[in-house]
Design a protein around this motif. Structure first.
Motif, PDB file in Angstrom:
ATOM      1  N   UNK A  53       0.846  -1.195   0.000  1.00  0.00           N
ATOM      2  CA  UNK A  53       0.000   0.000   0.000  1.00  0.00           C
ATOM      3  C   UNK A  53       0.876   1.238   0.000  1.00  0.00           C
ATOM      4  N   UNK A  54       0.388   2.274  -0.647  1.00  0.00           N
ATOM      5  CA  UNK A  54       0.983   3.599  -0.582  1.00  0.00           C
ATOM      6  C   UNK A  54      -0.081   4.547  -0.064  1.00  0.00           C
ATOM      7  N   UNK A  55       0.277   5.329   0.938  1.00  0.00           N
ATOM      8  CA  UNK A  55      -0.621   6.333   1.501  1.00  0.00           C
ATOM      9  C   UNK A  55      -0.111   7.697   1.074  1.00  0.00           C
ATOM     10  N   UNK A  56      -0.967   8.477   0.439  1.00  0.00           N
ATOM     11  CA  UNK A  56      -0.591   9.807  -0.038  1.00  0.00           C
ATOM     12  C   UNK A  56      -1.277  10.837   0.848  1.00  0.00           C
ATOM     13  N   UNK A  57      -0.475  11.704   1.460  1.00  0.00           N
ATOM     14  CA  UNK A  57      -0.978  12.703   2.384  1.00  0.00           C
ATOM     15  C   UNK A  57      -0.868  12.200   3.809  1.00  0.00           C
ATOM     16  N   UNK A  58      -0.041  12.853   4.622  1.00  0.00           N
ATOM     17  CA  UNK A  58       0.249  12.357   5.968  1.00  0.00           C
ATOM     18  C   UNK A  58      -0.247  13.305   7.047  1.00  0.00           C
ATOM     19  N   UNK A  59      -1.452  13.854   6.819  1.00  0.00           N
ATOM     20  CA  UNK A  59      -2.152  14.539   7.889  1.00  0.00           C
ATOM     21  C   UNK A  59      -2.723  13.527   8.857  1.00  0.00           C
ATOM     22  N   UNK A  60      -3.763  13.890   9.583  1.00  0.00           N
ATOM     23  CA  UNK A  60      -4.259  13.013  10.642  1.00  0.00           C
ATOM     24  C   UNK A  60      -4.780  11.691  10.098  1.00  0.00           C
ATOM     25  N   UNK A  61      -5.480  11.703   8.961  1.00  0.00           N
ATOM     26  CA  UNK A  61      -6.022  10.455   8.423  1.00  0.00           C
ATOM     27  C   UNK A  61      -4.949   9.632   7.734  1.00  0.00           C
ATOM     28  N   UNK A  62      -4.081  10.282   7.000  1.00  0.00           N
ATOM     29  CA  UNK A  62      -3.028   9.546   6.320  1.00  0.00           C
ATOM     30  C   UNK A  62      -2.047   8.919   7.286  1.00  0.00           C
ATOM     31  N   UNK A  63      -1.630   9.673   8.318  1.00  0.00           N
ATOM     32  CA  UNK A  63      -0.679   9.110   9.277  1.00  0.00           C
ATOM     33  C   UNK A  63      -1.322   7.988  10.080  1.00  0.00           C
ATOM     34  N   UNK A  64      -2.627   8.092  10.380  1.00  0.00           N
ATOM     35  CA  UNK A  64      -3.318   7.006  11.078  1.00  0.00           C
ATOM     36  C   UNK A  64      -3.391   5.761  10.212  1.00  0.00           C
ATOM     37  N   UNK A  65      -3.691   5.941   8.945  1.00  0.00           N
ATOM     38  CA  UNK A  65      -3.759   4.797   8.024  1.00  0.00           C
ATOM     39  C   UNK A  65      -2.395   4.149   7.888  1.00  0.00           C
ATOM     40  N   UNK A  66      -1.369   4.965   7.725  1.00  0.00           N
ATOM     41  CA  UNK A  66      -0.004   4.442   7.601  1.00  0.00           C
ATOM     42  C   UNK A  66       0.355   3.615   8.828  1.00  0.00           C
ATOM     43  N   UNK A  67       0.016   4.128   9.994  1.00  0.00           N
ATOM     44  CA  UNK A  67       0.339   3.423  11.230  1.00  0.00           C
ATOM     45  C   UNK A  67      -0.349   2.065  11.283  1.00  0.00           C
ATOM     46  N   UNK A  68      -1.654   2.019  10.992  1.00  0.00           N
ATOM     47  CA  UNK A  68      -2.383   0.749  11.099  1.00  0.00           C
ATOM     48  C   UNK A  68      -1.941  -0.252  10.039  1.00  0.00           C
ATOM     49  N   UNK A  69      -1.638   0.205   8.852  1.00  0.00           N
ATOM     50  CA  UNK A  69      -1.165  -0.723   7.823  1.00  0.00           C
ATOM     51  C   UNK A  69       0.196  -1.297   8.195  1.00  0.00           C
ATOM     52  N   UNK A  70       1.080  -0.459   8.692  1.00  0.00           N
ATOM     53  CA  UNK A  70       2.401  -0.956   9.090  1.00  0.00           C
ATOM     54  C   UNK A  70       2.284  -1.937  10.245  1.00  0.00           C
ATOM     55  N   UNK A  71       1.399  -1.649  11.188  1.00  0.00           N
ATOM     56  CA  UNK A  71       1.230  -2.550  12.331  1.00  0.00           C
ATOM     57  C   UNK A  71       0.712  -3.909  11.901  1.00  0.00           C
ATOM     58  N   UNK A  72       0.036  -3.967  10.764  1.00  0.00           N
ATOM     59  CA  UNK A  72      -0.470  -5.248  10.263  1.00  0.00           C
ATOM     60  C   UNK A  72       0.555  -5.996   9.421  1.00  0.00           C
ATOM     61  N   UNK A  73       1.743  -5.449   9.353  1.00  0.00           N
ATOM     62  CA  UNK A  73       2.812  -6.156   8.667  1.00  0.00           C
ATOM     63  C   UNK A  73       2.899  -5.894   7.187  1.00  0.00           C
ATOM     64  N   UNK A  74       2.162  -4.915   6.676  1.00  0.00           N
ATOM     65  CA  UNK A  74       2.205  -4.637   5.244  1.00  0.00           C
ATOM     66  C   UNK A  74       3.417  -3.776   4.901  1.00  0.00           C
ATOM     67  N   UNK A  75       3.893  -3.954   3.691  1.00  0.00           N
ATOM     68  CA  UNK A  75       4.951  -3.105   3.146  1.00  0.00           C
ATOM     69  C   UNK A  75       4.274  -1.819   2.680  1.00  0.00           C
ATOM     70  N   UNK A  76       4.417  -0.755   3.454  1.00  0.00           N
ATOM     71  CA  UNK A  76       3.639   0.456   3.195  1.00  0.00           C
ATOM     72  C   UNK A  76       4.558   1.669   3.137  1.00  0.00           C
ATOM     73  N   UNK A  77       4.262   2.540   2.204  1.00  0.00           N
ATOM     74  CA  UNK A  77       5.023   3.768   1.979  1.00  0.00           C
ATOM     75  C   UNK A  77       4.094   4.954   2.167  1.00  0.00           C
ATOM     76  N   UNK A  78       4.534   5.956   2.910  1.00  0.00           N
ATOM     77  CA  UNK A  78       3.773   7.190   3.077  1.00  0.00           C
ATOM     78  C   UNK A  78       4.437   8.328   2.332  1.00  0.00           C
ATOM     79  N   UNK A  79       3.674   9.044   1.523  1.00  0.00           N
ATOM     80  CA  UNK A  79       4.185  10.151   0.730  1.00  0.00           C
ATOM     81  C   UNK A  79       3.508  11.449   1.165  1.00  0.00           C
ATOM     82  N   UNK A  80       4.301  12.464   1.421  1.00  0.00           N
ATOM     83  CA  UNK A  80       3.784  13.792   1.769  1.00  0.00           C
ATOM     84  C   UNK A  80       4.418  14.807   0.826  1.00  0.00           C
TER      85      UNK A  80
END
Length: 820
Positions: free
Chosen positions: A459-486
């Protein structure tokens, strides 16, 4: 009129009644754990029923009130009844049954009592469990016993001809097999093994750990002399319970290696006598509460009927094997002789523990079994580890659907299978429904030379405000290879998530929000626990409007108050004439800056990769994946999550006609934190005034009273954003003076952007026409409070977990044929 039946006329025999079926709904209703996810680990430790838990707790409470000995004396009849229920289950006599701490404890006491000698032959099936095998190997090494492994027949079960040949080859001291192994759904031909062992006068020890509760087990019919089992698996008893049964006449010949006061009487200084029954294998110290829980579980099983349970479990497991076998890249590893409730499988190129972990994050719970738990079986079949799913009475077809679809999703996310078309509409269908398939592009600055990125992200999360950073956190905690872009620096002040504080409240005009509000409060509590930071300050809140407002606020725990009561609650707030307010005692203030910091820190701690100053120039669907272009790279991902706030229209042009970006002004006003505008006289508030909806917070952080108006001019997010104008600050100051008379002049100001929909409801879900892309935006000025909950929901959607509770926020509602 029917003719009478005359004497001598043979009446047709009545049709047999249809077989009883299991009431799964009733079993789920008395099993609270069945509502916490999809549980497939009965072969490890099944979910407990309410009655079992209550039996344990009741006895512990009795021990706390009257003492352990006294409680045991009072419970003696109930404890004795557990032996009777066990004997009934096993087809054994009451005196042939012992209660022990675990199946392994029973095994070790039984085998030790056989007094195996050098040269004694033990014929062991490859299905034997690790603890049993280790004990036999230890006896072989230390005492010269010969352990002979029995070969399997082509169906995976014990080769009965080989067993008979081994029995004919010379005297044997013991034959042993696991009725059902830990490593597959195999069901050994226990009665055939018992018949052969009995014909040669060799004791047969059956490990029924995995079969008790899922298959009929009758010691007499099977012909086994010794049997061990546990309470925690298919019997649905508590952990720490087990049973051992020894049939006569063998019982009379066996003596435990280490007698205990429970099973022996010390008759003289150097002599003792064993008790005449199987209790000779027990210990005095026992967990009576757990045994009473086991008794409750055995009572439940008897009421259901073992045969009925067995039919239900066999049908579910057979269906699961068939459905898993049909998935690309999935191999069911059960041998042909499989049956019962256990299903094992592997996924090509994936470690079973990784599959278990990814399933757990999808609320599907099962176990990975390594070869070290069944070496004689799994090494022989070339298996290093398998995924094991096991069904029980609280499982139904919905659970199977969840497991199969979760496995399908994992396979697809790892590029080892084809995506399911289930629930997905293609572009043609979207066009017929009047939904414009997205053809998204972002703003098109001249790109620098890009480099391809061979790494495919989950997964790639675009935008790391409150919703993006929350999504990034939960995806990473589930073991996914996830990239956050701001696109800007982290913590920038150009969007909607910057600033020091935000409001949280339960008061909303429509009950559609109630469940999400509850979820949000729980998510904040979880985030505070994980980050070890205080993020919420519960101040209470007052939300005022003219008494004739057509859509007044309401909510769980909220109540309407008049102006007099409002002044008592918040002395610093003065309501205009004709106004009433809703008091929300759970409302409060969010530390916005610390929230963003905490979510990003937790995301990176869980393995997320973060790149700021990395704008997305465009993206496009490519089969089941998405290609994402930045100025630096071309990226590929299985799921794209757009949390792009005011820039959402640029990323998803099909949404642009439905979004309005508004520039909002906030300001701080001089106020004494010890006065009426401090926390002792004010909490979070809003007042619906002619100037607009005024909202704000008390003076708590040394900067003064914070207030803003929930309206402003439309704005291009790409345009420069000047500071607040004198006219804007004057309008805001006028509104503040009307209801907060103790406020001083403006000391500082800031601006932000709201992204609005016409109904002021968010957009959370799939981008119409592009199911591999998700969006969370248009939070319409009230979305920050939901950030951690929305992040968790987006992570669920990425992982294929449906969130029907968010259907009222679906982007599809904006298009003809969509839902609301």
């Amino acid at each position: 009129m029917s003719a009478p039946v005359t004497a001598g006329t043979a009446a047709s025999p009545p049709s047999p009644p249809p077989p009883r079926t299991l009431n799964v709904a009733a079993e789920r209703a008395r099993t609270p754990g069945s509502f916490t996810g999809h549980h497939f680990n009965a072969a490890g430790a099944a979910l407990l029923a309410n009655g079992t838990v209550e039996a344990v707790i009741d006895h512990l409470r009795a021990e706390s009130l009257s003492g352990g000995y006294e409680a045991a004396k009072h419970a003696a009849p109930a404890l004795e009844a557990v032996y009777a229920r066990t004997a009934e289950l096993l087809g054994a006599r009451l005196e042939e049954v012992a209660l022990v701490e675990s199946a392994t404890a029973g095994w070790q006491r039984a085998v030790s009592a056989l007094r195996l000698r050098p040269g004694d032959r033990v014929l062991a099936a490859r299905s034997s469990y690790v603890s049993s095998a280790l004990h036999l190997l230890s006896v072989e090494r230390d005492h010269g016993v010969q352990v002979e492994l029995l070969p399997n027949s082509p169906d995976g079960a014990v080769d009965l001809e080989a067993l008979e040949a081994a029995l004919r080859a010379g005297p044997a001291a013991l034959v042993t097999a696991a009725h059902v192994p830990t490593s597959s759904g195999l069901v050994e031909p226990a009665s055939s093994i018992g018949a052969l062992a009995g014909a040669h006068g060799v004791p047969f020890l059956l490990d029924a750990t995995q079969s008790l509760g899922q298959l009929p087990v009758d010691m007499g019919a099977i012909g086994c002399d010794l049997l061990i089992g546990t309470g925690r698996k298919f019997l649905r008893g508590p952990r720490g319970t087990g049973l051992l049964a020894v049939r006569r006449p063998l019982l009379d010949r066996l003596a435990p290696e280490a007698p205990d006061v429970r099973g022996a009487v010390w008759t003289a200084e150097r002599s003792w006598e064993l008790v005449p029954d199987a209790k000779r294998f027990e210990l005095w110290e026992a967990a009576h509460a757990l045994r009473l829980g086991l008794g409750a579980a055995l009572t439940d099983l008897a009421a259901l009927g073992v045969d009925i349970v067995a039919r239900h479990l066999a049908a579910l497991a057979a269906s699961l094997r068939e459905r898993l076998s049909a998935l690309p890249g999935v191999q069911v590893t059960d041998p042909p002789a499989a049956g019962g409730a256990i299903v094992t499988f592997v996924v090509d190129g994936m470690d079973a523990s990784d599959i278990q972990r990814q399933l757990a994050y999808r609320r599907v719970h099962l176990i990975a079994v390594p070869a070290g738990h069944g070496r004689w079986d799994m090494d022989h079949r070339g298996l290093t580890k398998v995924v094991r799913a096991s069904v029980h009475v609280y499982n139904d077809e919905d659970d199977l659907d969840a497991l199969v679809e979760a496995v399908r999703e994992i396979v697809c996310l790892n590029g080892r299978g084809a995506a399911s078309p289930t629930g997905r509409r293609d572009a043609g269908v979207e066009a017929e429904a009047g939904v414009e398939p997205a053809t998204p592009t972002a703003a098109k600055p001249t790109p620098r030379t890009t480099r391809p990125d061979s790494r495919r992200h989950d997964a790639i999360v675009v935008g790391l405000g409150v919703h993006g950073s929350a999504t990034l956190r939960h995806l990473a905690a589930r073991g996914l290879d996830v990239l956050g872009l701001e696109q800007y620096g982290l913590g920038h002040d150009l969007g909607s998530s910057h600033g020091a504080t935000r409001m949280i409240r339960r008061a909303y005009p429509h009950p559609d929000w109630d469940a999400l509000v509850d979820t949000a409060y729980r998510a904040w509590s979880e985030l505070e626990g994980s980050s070890k930071a205080q993020l919420l300050d519960i101040t209470g809140g007052l939300y005022a409007a003219p008494s004739d407002r057509p859509d007044p606020l309401r909510g769980p725990g909220c109540r309407e108050v008049d102006a007099k009561e409002a002044a008592r609650i918040f002395p610093g707030l003065r309501l205009p004439t004709g106004f009433t307010a809703v008091h929300d005692p759970r409302a409060g203030i969010i530390d916005a800056q610390e929230t963003l910091r905490a979510q990003l820190a937790l995301a990176e701690r869980s393995g997320a990769r973060v790149e700021d100053n990395s704008a997305v120039l465009g993206w496009e669907a490519d089969g089941d994946e998405v290609v994402v272009r930045t100025a630096e790279a071309v990226l590929r991902t299985r799921r794209l999550v757009l949390c792009t706030g005011p820039w959402t229209a640029a990323q998803v042009p099909s949404l642009a006609p439905h979004l309005t970006v508004t520039r909002i002004v906030n300001a701080y006003f001089a106020a004494d934190p010890a006065g009426p505008l401090g926390p002792s006289g004010l909490g979070s508030f809003s007042v619906d005034l002619p100037q607009g909806l005024l909202y704000g917070f008390p003076a708590t952080d040394g900067r003064g009273l914070k207030a803003g108006l929930d309206s402003g001019p439309t704005w291009d997010p790409q345009a420069a954003r000047p500071g607040a104008t004198d006219a804007e600050l004057a309008l805001l100051a006028e509104a503040v003076a009307q209801v907060l008379p103790a406020a001083g002049p403006v000391t500082e100001s800031l601006t932000c952007l709201y992204t609005m929909t016409a109904d002021r409801r968010f957009l959370v879900g799939e981008v119409p026409g592009v199911p591999q892309v998700l969006v969370a935006s248009a939070c319409s000025g009230h979305g920050f409070k939901f950030g951690p909950a929305i992040g968790q929901a987006l992570a669920d959607l990425v992982c294929g977990i449906a969130r029907p509770d968010l259907d009222f926020l679906s982007p599809a509602r904006l298009f003809p044929g969509g839902t609301s």
